[in-house]
Design an enzyme around this catalytic site. Structure first.
Site, short mmCIF file in Angstrom:
data_model
loop_
_atom_site.label_atom_id
_atom_site.label_comp_id
_atom_site.label_asym_id
_atom_site.label_seq_id
_atom_site.Cartn_x
_atom_site.Cartn_y
_atom_site.Cartn_z
N SER A 174 2.49 24.88 9.13
CA SER A 174 3.28 26.22 9.91
C SER A 174 4.99 25.76 9.54
CB SER A 174 2.32 27.44 10.38
OG SER A 174 2.52 28.88 10.38
N TYR B 86 1.25 28.67 20.45
CA TYR B 86 0.52 28.11 18.26
C TYR B 86 1.67 28.16 17.82
CZ TYR B 86 -0.37 29.14 13.52
OH TYR B 86 -0.89 29.14 12.64
N1 NAP Z 1 -2.81 32.25 7.06
C1 NAP Z 1 -1.61 31.95 7.59
O1 NAP Z 1 -0.31 32.94 7.68
C2 NAP Z 1 -1.50 30.44 8.32
C3 NAP Z 1 -0.33 29.83 7.79
C4 NAP Z 1 0.48 28.39 8.02
C5 NAP Z 1 -0.68 27.95 8.45
N2 NAP Z 1 -1.99 28.42 8.84
C6 NAP Z 1 -3.02 27.40 9.38
O2 NAP Z 1 -3.97 27.77 8.46
C7 NAP Z 1 -4.96 26.44 8.90
C8 NAP Z 1 -5.78 28.03 8.58
O3 NAP Z 1 -6.00 28.96 9.01
P1 NAP Z 1 -6.58 30.26 8.68
O4 NAP Z 1 -5.35 30.86 7.81
O5 NAP Z 1 -6.91 29.76 7.34
O6 NAP Z 1 -7.49 31.13 9.30
P2 NAP Z 1 -8.81 31.40 9.45
O7 NAP Z 1 -9.55 32.35 8.11
O8 NAP Z 1 -8.62 32.02 10.61
O9 NAP Z 1 -9.15 30.01 9.25
C9 NAP Z 1 -9.27 29.65 10.78
C10 NAP Z 1 -10.42 28.12 10.44
O10 NAP Z 1 -10.55 27.58 11.30
C11 NAP Z 1 -11.63 26.67 11.83
N3 NAP Z 1 -11.18 26.96 13.67
C12 NAP Z 1 -10.87 27.71 14.55
N4 NAP Z 1 -10.64 26.93 15.93
C13 NAP Z 1 -11.72 25.94 15.60
C14 NAP Z 1 -12.15 24.98 17.06
N5 NAP Z 1 -11.85 24.98 17.66
N6 NAP Z 1 -13.43 24.08 16.09
C15 NAP Z 1 -13.01 23.78 14.03
N7 NAP Z 1 -13.46 25.04 13.42
C16 NAP Z 1 -11.60 25.65 14.31
C17 NAP Z 1 -12.49 28.02 12.31
O11 NAP Z 1 -13.90 28.34 11.98
P3 NAP Z 1 -14.58 28.64 12.56
O12 NAP Z 1 -14.73 29.93 11.61
O13 NAP Z 1 -15.45 27.89 12.98
O14 NAP Z 1 -14.04 29.46 13.87
C18 NAP Z 1 -11.82 28.87 10.63
O15 NAP Z 1 -12.42 28.19 9.78
C19 NAP Z 1 -4.58 26.80 10.62
O16 NAP Z 1 -4.47 25.50 10.82
C20 NAP Z 1 -3.30 28.02 10.73
O17 NAP Z 1 -2.67 27.66 11.39
C21 NAP Z 1 -1.85 29.56 8.71
#
Ligand code: NAP
Length: 249
Positions: A152, A165
């Protein structure tokens, strides 16, 4: 080798029939990555913490003519992680692409009100989960394969009230840099994905009213990752940095 037409002549998609494992692929950026890689012809193992969510994502991805293996896994649990990579080995034999995407944030709180539980769960998911999945995947990876760690922009640009985080993601960046140096000799590429605000559910955890219209979409992020994965094995995009045009929200 000199530059030749032959070296660049292959029209076959380098992603076709590759085996990719994506954690947290039932929604958000993980699902968008799964969709793009399946569309490119990759066979996938995808995970969610809930079996039904992994299966329903696999069902949506079944429009692509590739094999999709849905797996239930909490990346905080060493045995659960070991089990999914055993299943991947049994089904596919090896891994070409590992995407450590599963991630979790937390409610916006100043450090003096941050509980030890939130601190530990956030580090366990984002940092330890990335370590556990990488360690379990490596015996199945060979020369020419790639690991992408979804970090991120917070690993570089911080802001108040998200200390666990931010610390977890800075840790993943450091882990990724160490991993890259360890794997160079084996010909395994390691990419840091450093994305800014992307319109997914994760924002509900710490800023539900965030201006979604200023964010990137998951498919914006996915498209650069897929382009990096298509690079020939002698070239590695070590860091993929993609931000909303407005910069910080
Ligand atoms: N959105 C942003 O602005 C952004 C920016 C930079 C980086 N990111 C990174 O992108 C990645 C994906 O996030 P997203 O934005 O797509 O959010 P999201 O829609 O909330 O997706 C999160 C995913 O991670 C899974 N997860 C969470 N905790 C877990 C655990 N303990 N074990 C296994 N799976 C787990 C969730 O599975 P469940 O549905 O089963 O809970 C879900 O599939 C993250 O690492 C986040 O930090 C996001």
């Amino acid at each position: 080798m000199p530059e030749t037409a032959e070296r660049h002549s292959s029209s076959a998609d380098p992603l076709k029939a590759r085996i990719a494992v994506i954690t947290g692929a039932n929604r958000g950026i993980g699902f968008a990555l799964a969709n793009a890689l399946a569309a490119a012809g990759c066979h996938l193992a995808i995970t969610s913490r809930t079996a039904a969510n992994a299966e329903s994502a696999a069902e949506k991805l079944s429009v692509h003519a590739t094999r999709i293996l849905p797996l239930q896994c909490d990346v905080r649990e060493e045995l659960a992680v070991a089990r999914i990579f055993e299943a991947v080995k049994a089904d596919f034999g090896h891994i070409d692409i590992l995407i450590n995407n599963a991630g979790h944030s937390h409610a916006a709180l100043p450090i003096e009100r941050l509980s030890i539980d939130v601190w530990q769960q956030t580090l366990a998911t984002n940092l330890t989960g990335t370590f556990l999945c990488t360690r379990a995947a490596l015996p199945l990876m060979r020369k020419g394969s790639t690991i992408v760690n979804n970090i991120s922009i917070v690993a570089y640009q911080t802001f108040p009230n998200s200390a666990a985080y931010i610390a977890s993601k800075a840790g993943v960046l450091a882990f990724t840099n160490a991993l890259r140096e360890e794997l160079r000799g084996r010909g395994i590429r390691v990419m840091s994905l450093v994305a800014g605000a992307t319109d997914t559910d994760i924002w509900q955890q710490f800023w539900p009213e965030a201006p979604r219209e200023k964010m990137m979409s998951p498919s914006d992020v996915t498209s650069v990752v897929v382009a990096a994965l298509r690079m020939p094995p002698e070239a590695s995009v070590e860091e993929i940095k993609i931000l909303p045009t407005v910069g910080k929200l």
